[in-house]
Design a protein around this motif. Structure first.
Motif, PDB file in Angstrom:
ATOM      1  N   HIS A  71       0.816  -1.218   0.000  1.00  0.00           N
ATOM      2  CA  HIS A  71       0.000   0.000   0.000  1.00  0.00           C
ATOM      3  C   HIS A  71       0.845   1.261   0.000  1.00  0.00           C
ATOM      4  CE1 HIS A  71      -3.966  -1.730   1.797  1.00  0.00           C
ATOM      5  NE2 HIS A  71      -3.614  -2.292   0.663  1.00  0.00           N
ATOM      6  N   ARG A  72       2.174   1.092   0.000  1.00  0.00           N
ATOM      7  CA  ARG A  72       3.029   2.231   0.323  1.00  0.00           C
ATOM      8  C   ARG A  72       2.829   3.451  -0.569  1.00  0.00           C
ATOM      9  NH1 ARG A  72       6.776   0.330   4.251  1.00  0.00           N
ATOM     10  NH2 ARG A  72       5.202  -0.425   5.674  1.00  0.00           N
ATOM     11  N   ASP A  73       2.669   3.237  -1.908  1.00  0.00           N
ATOM     12  CA  ASP A  73       2.497   4.383  -2.809  1.00  0.00           C
ATOM     13  C   ASP A  73       1.294   5.219  -2.409  1.00  0.00           C
ATOM     14  OD1 ASP A  73       4.640   3.778  -4.240  1.00  0.00           O
ATOM     15  OD2 ASP A  73       3.593   3.013  -6.013  1.00  0.00           O
ATOM     16  N   ASP A  74       0.218   4.506  -2.097  1.00  0.00           N
ATOM     17  CA  ASP A  74      -1.012   5.213  -1.780  1.00  0.00           C
ATOM     18  C   ASP A  74      -0.917   5.858  -0.416  1.00  0.00           C
ATOM     19  OD1 ASP A  74      -2.374   4.044  -4.167  1.00  0.00           O
ATOM     20  OD2 ASP A  74      -1.774   2.257  -3.079  1.00  0.00           O
ATOM     21  N   LEU A  75      -0.227   5.168   0.476  1.00  0.00           N
ATOM     22  CA  LEU A  75      -0.006   5.733   1.802  1.00  0.00           C
ATOM     23  C   LEU A  75       0.772   7.037   1.668  1.00  0.00           C
ATOM     24  CD1 LEU A  75      -0.701   4.913   4.666  1.00  0.00           C
ATOM     25  CD2 LEU A  75       1.579   3.938   4.872  1.00  0.00           C
ATOM     26  N   ALA A  85      -1.004 -14.752 -10.859  1.00  0.00           N
ATOM     27  CA  ALA A  85      -1.601 -15.249  -9.616  1.00  0.00           C
ATOM     28  C   ALA A  85      -1.001 -14.520  -8.416  1.00  0.00           C
ATOM     29  CB  ALA A  85      -1.383 -16.752  -9.487  1.00  0.00           C
ATOM     30  N   MET A  86       0.298 -14.257  -8.488  1.00  0.00           N
ATOM     31  CA  MET A  86       0.935 -13.512  -7.408  1.00  0.00           C
ATOM     32  C   MET A  86       0.357 -12.101  -7.307  1.00  0.00           C
ATOM     33  SD  MET A  86       3.191 -15.200  -5.735  1.00  0.00           S
ATOM     34  CE  MET A  86       4.248 -13.921  -5.041  1.00  0.00           C
ATOM     35  N   ALA A  87       0.213 -11.489  -8.495  1.00  0.00           N
ATOM     36  CA  ALA A  87      -0.269 -10.107  -8.515  1.00  0.00           C
ATOM     37  C   ALA A  87      -1.682 -10.015  -7.955  1.00  0.00           C
ATOM     38  CB  ALA A  87      -0.228  -9.558  -9.931  1.00  0.00           C
ATOM     39  N   ASP A  88      -2.482 -11.084  -8.200  1.00  0.00           N
ATOM     40  CA  ASP A  88      -3.858 -11.050  -7.727  1.00  0.00           C
ATOM     41  C   ASP A  88      -3.939 -11.005  -6.216  1.00  0.00           C
ATOM     42  OD1 ASP A  88      -4.599 -11.174 -10.289  1.00  0.00           O
ATOM     43  OD2 ASP A  88      -4.916 -13.344 -10.302  1.00  0.00           O
ATOM     44  N   ARG A  89      -2.936 -11.569  -5.584  1.00  0.00           N
ATOM     45  CA  ARG A  89      -2.998 -11.613  -4.133  1.00  0.00           C
ATOM     46  C   ARG A  89      -2.598 -10.279  -3.499  1.00  0.00           C
ATOM     47  NH1 ARG A  89       0.040 -16.498  -3.519  1.00  0.00           N
ATOM     48  NH2 ARG A  89      -1.216 -17.444  -5.132  1.00  0.00           N
ATOM     49  N   GLU A  90      -1.942  -9.457  -4.299  1.00  0.00           N
ATOM     50  CA  GLU A  90      -1.508  -8.170  -3.764  1.00  0.00           C
ATOM     51  C   GLU A  90      -2.658  -7.187  -3.702  1.00  0.00           C
ATOM     52  OE1 GLU A  90       1.569  -6.332  -5.958  1.00  0.00           O
ATOM     53  OE2 GLU A  90       2.819  -8.127  -5.818  1.00  0.00           O
ATOM     54  N   HIS A  91      -2.510  -6.247  -2.781  1.00  0.00           N
ATOM     55  CA  HIS A  91      -3.425  -5.117  -2.805  1.00  0.00           C
ATOM     56  C   HIS A  91      -2.864  -4.097  -3.761  1.00  0.00           C
ATOM     57  CE1 HIS A  91      -6.208  -6.088   0.441  1.00  0.00           C
ATOM     58  NE2 HIS A  91      -5.216  -6.808   0.895  1.00  0.00           N
ATOM     59  N   ARG A  92      -3.651  -3.762  -4.764  1.00  0.00           N
ATOM     60  CA  ARG A  92      -3.128  -2.862  -5.782  1.00  0.00           C
ATOM     61  C   ARG A  92      -3.444  -1.403  -5.492  1.00  0.00           C
ATOM     62  NH1 ARG A  92      -1.921  -4.761 -10.955  1.00  0.00           N
ATOM     63  NH2 ARG A  92      -1.842  -7.017 -11.077  1.00  0.00           N
ATOM     64  N   HIS A  93      -4.409  -1.171  -4.659  1.00  0.00           N
ATOM     65  CA  HIS A  93      -4.808   0.220  -4.396  1.00  0.00           C
ATOM     66  C   HIS A  93      -5.468   0.242  -3.028  1.00  0.00           C
ATOM     67  CE1 HIS A  93      -8.898  -1.113  -5.139  1.00  0.00           C
ATOM     68  NE2 HIS A  93      -8.441  -1.731  -6.199  1.00  0.00           N
ATOM     69  N   PRO A  94      -5.608   1.428  -2.439  1.00  0.00           N
ATOM     70  CA  PRO A  94      -6.287   1.492  -1.152  1.00  0.00           C
ATOM     71  C   PRO A  94      -7.765   1.172  -1.332  1.00  0.00           C
ATOM     72  CG  PRO A  94      -5.223   3.584  -1.706  1.00  0.00           C
ATOM     73  CD  PRO A  94      -5.185   2.740  -2.911  1.00  0.00           C
ATOM     74  N   PHE A 118      -6.601   4.639  -8.205  1.00  0.00           N
ATOM     75  CA  PHE A 118      -5.557   5.542  -7.745  1.00  0.00           C
ATOM     76  C   PHE A 118      -5.856   6.976  -8.205  1.00  0.00           C
ATOM     77  CE2 PHE A 118      -1.315   7.539  -7.873  1.00  0.00           C
ATOM     78  CZ  PHE A 118      -0.996   7.385  -6.534  1.00  0.00           C
ATOM     79  N   GLY A 119      -6.305   7.102  -9.447  1.00  0.00           N
ATOM     80  CA  GLY A 119      -6.685   8.425  -9.944  1.00  0.00           C
ATOM     81  C   GLY A 119      -7.784   9.033  -9.101  1.00  0.00           C
ATOM     82  N   PHE A 120      -8.734   8.188  -8.716  1.00  0.00           N
ATOM     83  CA  PHE A 120      -9.829   8.704  -7.907  1.00  0.00           C
ATOM     84  C   PHE A 120      -9.343   9.145  -6.528  1.00  0.00           C
ATOM     85  CE2 PHE A 120     -13.810   8.623  -5.514  1.00  0.00           C
ATOM     86  CZ  PHE A 120     -14.563   9.432  -6.338  1.00  0.00           C
ATOM     87  N   TRP A 121      -8.352   8.434  -5.989  1.00  0.00           N
ATOM     88  CA  TRP A 121      -7.773   8.841  -4.704  1.00  0.00           C
ATOM     89  C   TRP A 121      -7.129  10.212  -4.810  1.00  0.00           C
ATOM     90  CZ3 TRP A 121      -7.563   7.646   0.354  1.00  0.00           C
ATOM     91  CH2 TRP A 121      -8.222   6.476   0.742  1.00  0.00           C
ATOM     92  N   ILE A 122      -6.502  10.492  -5.962  1.00  0.00           N
ATOM     93  CA  ILE A 122      -5.893  11.819  -6.125  1.00  0.00           C
ATOM     94  C   ILE A 122      -6.982  12.893  -6.094  1.00  0.00           C
ATOM     95  CG2 ILE A 122      -4.610  13.296  -7.720  1.00  0.00           C
ATOM     96  CD1 ILE A 122      -3.028  10.834  -8.542  1.00  0.00           C
ATOM     97  N   PHE A 123      -8.102  12.614  -6.770  1.00  0.00           N
ATOM     98  CA  PHE A 123      -9.232  13.548  -6.698  1.00  0.00           C
ATOM     99  C   PHE A 123      -9.704  13.724  -5.250  1.00  0.00           C
ATOM    100  CE2 PHE A 123     -13.854  13.439  -6.071  1.00  0.00           C
ATOM    101  CZ  PHE A 123     -14.111  14.784  -6.304  1.00  0.00           C
ATOM    102  N   LEU A 124      -9.874  12.578  -4.548  1.00  0.00           N
ATOM    103  CA  LEU A 124     -10.378  12.642  -3.167  1.00  0.00           C
ATOM    104  C   LEU A 124      -9.466  13.491  -2.288  1.00  0.00           C
ATOM    105  CD1 LEU A 124     -11.544   9.050  -2.194  1.00  0.00           C
ATOM    106  CD2 LEU A 124     -12.953  11.064  -2.576  1.00  0.00           C
ATOM    107  N   MET A 125      -8.162  13.307  -2.456  1.00  0.00           N
ATOM    108  CA  MET A 125      -7.216  14.026  -1.609  1.00  0.00           C
ATOM    109  C   MET A 125      -7.247  15.519  -1.916  1.00  0.00           C
ATOM    110  SD  MET A 125      -5.793  11.977   0.554  1.00  0.00           S
ATOM    111  CE  MET A 125      -7.361  11.181   0.724  1.00  0.00           C
ATOM    112  N   SER A 126      -7.421  15.882  -3.219  1.00  0.00           N
ATOM    113  CA  SER A 126      -7.486  17.313  -3.514  1.00  0.00           C
ATOM    114  C   SER A 126      -8.796  17.897  -2.995  1.00  0.00           C
ATOM    115  CB  SER A 126      -7.305  17.570  -5.013  1.00  0.00           C
ATOM    116  OG  SER A 126      -8.167  16.746  -5.743  1.00  0.00           O
TER     117      SER A 126
END
Lengths: 118, 217
Positions: free
Chosen positions: A83-87, B7-16, B36-44
């Motif tokens: 999560h680090r990038d987003d954090l 399969a490895m990538a699927d197990r990862e969290h890709r975004h908050p 991730f783009g939406f998070w940038i909007f949310l933060m602004s």
């Protein structure tokens, strides 16, 4: 509705059931913790048992805790490595907010002290 | 990407936020940029609110002019009710997110989304009642003082955001009913959830710094 786009009614594997239950518990915990933080804040302000300055500090502390709870339990933000990038994004926003809010308050209250107080 | 790597990538969290991960590996992979783009909007958006809070903090102490002070206007009953309604709507939206992630059919997601939006509308009704009481009965409209201008600006901006969230949710109800749980619709539901939870976080600031601090003279 075309079938190829819809993943309709597939059998749900056990691992998913467990994952779902864990995530459900997370929402329930978040809701319970939020209530546990909201209600004391309102009672403190309504009852007025502490002096105003301390009450302000206490409700601000409870709000900060509740914001952390919401981020953790509703928005699923944690300190996992992936999560680090987003954090970083969130912490950077926190920094910007801190600078701008504290800077604004500093300047405006300083101005008031210089210009408006008798 | 080899099967193993994906399969490895699927197990990862890709975004908050709630990840689709193994329930929809293909969707999970394409979720990263949009979420991730939406998070940038949310933060602004959060920065906008932060500055409205800073303005309010200065105005509510220095800018009351000849008008009433916060302690003379606010009581805690309606804000408490608003807080509980909005918090519950955030909780019921959790069921929407889970149905969105795990259910093969959208009926459950639609049902909980309806509950969430009804609670959101209830919040707006309470807030509207609060605004109209202030303006018509207490003669404390936004033009009375700097404090009231910044109060209406801060709470009004939040009000407009919640109203926008309700409109967005209604569109998503239609989309889920007509299109079914396709990937674009799933990703939109995920973004609505982030937006709504973030509005609840802004509301924590409002009830604490506007109402709870306001009633302490």
């Amino acid at each position: 509705m075309s079938d190829q786009h819809v993943t309709a009614r597939r059998p749900i594997p056990d691992s998913e059931r467990i994952g779902r239950r864990r995530e459900l518990r997370r929402y329930i915990a978040g809701f319970a913790l939020s209530l546990l933080l909201t209600l004391p804040a309102f009672s403190l302000a309504a009852a007025g048992v502490l002096p105003p300055a301390q009450t302000r500090l206490a409700v601000a502390g409870l709000a900060l805790l509740q914001i952390v709870v919401h981020f953790r339990f509703f928005l699923h933000i944690d300190l996992q490595k992936s999560h680090r990038d987003d954090l970083m994004l969130i912490l950077f926003t926190g920094l910007i907010i801190g600078l701008m809010v504290l800077g604004t308050l500093w300047i405006l209250f300083d101005l008031e002290g210089r210009m408006l107080s008798p | 990407m080899s099967d193993h790597a994906s399969a490895m990538a699927d197990r990862e969290h890709r975004h908050p936020g709630l990840n689709l991960d193994h329930t929809d590996p293909e969707g999970h992979a394409s979720a990263e940029p949009v979420i991730f783009g939406f998070w940038i909007f949310l933060m602004s958006d959060l920065i906008v609110f932060a500055l409205l809070f800073a303005t309010y903090a200065a105005m509510s102490t220095q800018g009351t002019g000849d008008g009433p002070a916060p302690a003379q206007l606010f009581d805690l009953r309606i804000p408490l009710l608003e807080t509980l309604v909005l918090l519950t709507s955030s909780f019921t939206l959790g069921f929407v997110s889970l149905a969105n992630k795990y259910e093969g059919h959208p009926r459950q997601a639609i049902g909980w989304l309806v509950v969430t939006l009804v609670l959101g509308a209830g919040f707006l009704a309470l807030e509207y009642h609060d605004f109209s009481t202030l303006i018509h009965e207490k003669h404390a409209g936004p033009q009375v003082s700097g404090f009231l201008s910044s109060y209406f600006l801060l709470t009004g901006t939040h009000f407009v955001h919640v109203a926008a969230g309700i409109a967005w949710g209604m569109v998503l109800i239609v989309q889920q009913a007509v299109l079914g749980p396709t990937l674009p619709v799933k990703l939109r539901v995920m973004r609505l959830a982030l937006f709504w939870h973030m509005l609840d976080i802004v509301w924590i600031g409002i009830f604490t710094f506007v109402y709870l601090s306001g009633v302490l003279a």
